[in-house]
Motif scaffolding. Sequence first.
Motif, PDB file in Angstrom:
ATOM      1  N   VAL A  85      42.996  40.633  34.580  1.00  0.00           N
ATOM      2  CA  VAL A  85      42.834  41.931  35.363  1.00  0.00           C
ATOM      3  C   VAL A  85      41.379  42.601  35.213  1.00  0.00           C
ATOM      4  CG1 VAL A  85      43.944  44.243  35.603  1.00  0.00           C
ATOM      5  CG2 VAL A  85      45.438  42.324  35.141  1.00  0.00           C
ATOM      6  N   PHE A  86      40.982  42.732  33.932  1.00  0.00           N
ATOM      7  CA  PHE A  86      39.810  43.212  33.804  1.00  0.00           C
ATOM      8  C   PHE A  86      38.622  42.469  34.616  1.00  0.00           C
ATOM      9  CE2 PHE A  86      35.671  43.397  31.503  1.00  0.00           C
ATOM     10  CZ  PHE A  86      35.513  44.684  31.286  1.00  0.00           C
ATOM     11  N   ARG A  87      38.630  41.450  34.823  1.00  0.00           N
ATOM     12  CA  ARG A  87      37.715  40.265  35.619  1.00  0.00           C
ATOM     13  C   ARG A  87      37.787  40.845  36.999  1.00  0.00           C
ATOM     14  NH1 ARG A  87      36.206  34.129  36.009  1.00  0.00           N
ATOM     15  NH2 ARG A  87      34.244  34.188  37.150  1.00  0.00           N
ATOM     16  N   GLU A  88      39.087  40.885  37.579  1.00  0.00           N
ATOM     17  CA  GLU A  88      39.105  41.196  38.796  1.00  0.00           C
ATOM     18  C   GLU A  88      38.674  42.757  39.171  1.00  0.00           C
ATOM     19  OE1 GLU A  88      43.342  40.730  39.739  1.00  0.00           O
ATOM     20  OE2 GLU A  88      43.297  38.317  39.537  1.00  0.00           O
ATOM     21  N   LEU A  89      39.043  43.768  38.340  1.00  0.00           N
ATOM     22  CA  LEU A  89      38.678  44.967  38.705  1.00  0.00           C
ATOM     23  C   LEU A  89      37.230  45.183  38.423  1.00  0.00           C
ATOM     24  CD1 LEU A  89      41.800  46.900  36.835  1.00  0.00           C
ATOM     25  CD2 LEU A  89      41.489  46.490  39.387  1.00  0.00           C
ATOM     26  N   ALA A  90      36.748  44.523  37.847  1.00  0.00           N
ATOM     27  CA  ALA A  90      35.256  44.717  37.403  1.00  0.00           C
ATOM     28  C   ALA A  90      34.540  43.866  38.470  1.00  0.00           C
ATOM     29  CB  ALA A  90      34.747  43.885  36.177  1.00  0.00           C
ATOM     30  N   SER A  91      34.871  42.816  39.019  1.00  0.00           N
ATOM     31  CA  SER A  91      34.170  42.326  40.369  1.00  0.00           C
ATOM     32  C   SER A  91      34.416  43.298  41.488  1.00  0.00           C
ATOM     33  CB  SER A  91      35.043  40.849  40.624  1.00  0.00           C
ATOM     34  OG  SER A  91      34.839  39.961  39.482  1.00  0.00           O
TER      35      SER A  91
END
Length: 103
Positions: A85-91
């Motif tokens: 989730v962190f990677r998706e939101l950061a992207s």
Amino acid sequence: MSVYEENRCIKDNHLRLLASKFELKRNLFKALVRDPQLPTEIREKFQYKLSKLPRNSSFTRVRNRCIFTGRPRAVYQVFRMSRIVFRELASQGMLNGVKKASW
């Protein structure tokens, strides 16, 4: 999020609230039990009181879970979300102050 994962997140939140409620009392009893200068009878009395506290009031029973998906592994404590989730939101640029490293 499935019903099972949602229930796990609710249970996790309940455990956190219970642990924070009894934290001060638990730490006090533990300190008194560990104090070697106190008489044995008093230490045993506080050991008994410590054992009578709810089992789920200990922070060691709390499991860090992602607040979005309920995933129990690879959860960043600062953000309380899983790495996926962190990677998706950061992207998507949804996290302030976080950007992809490139050099």
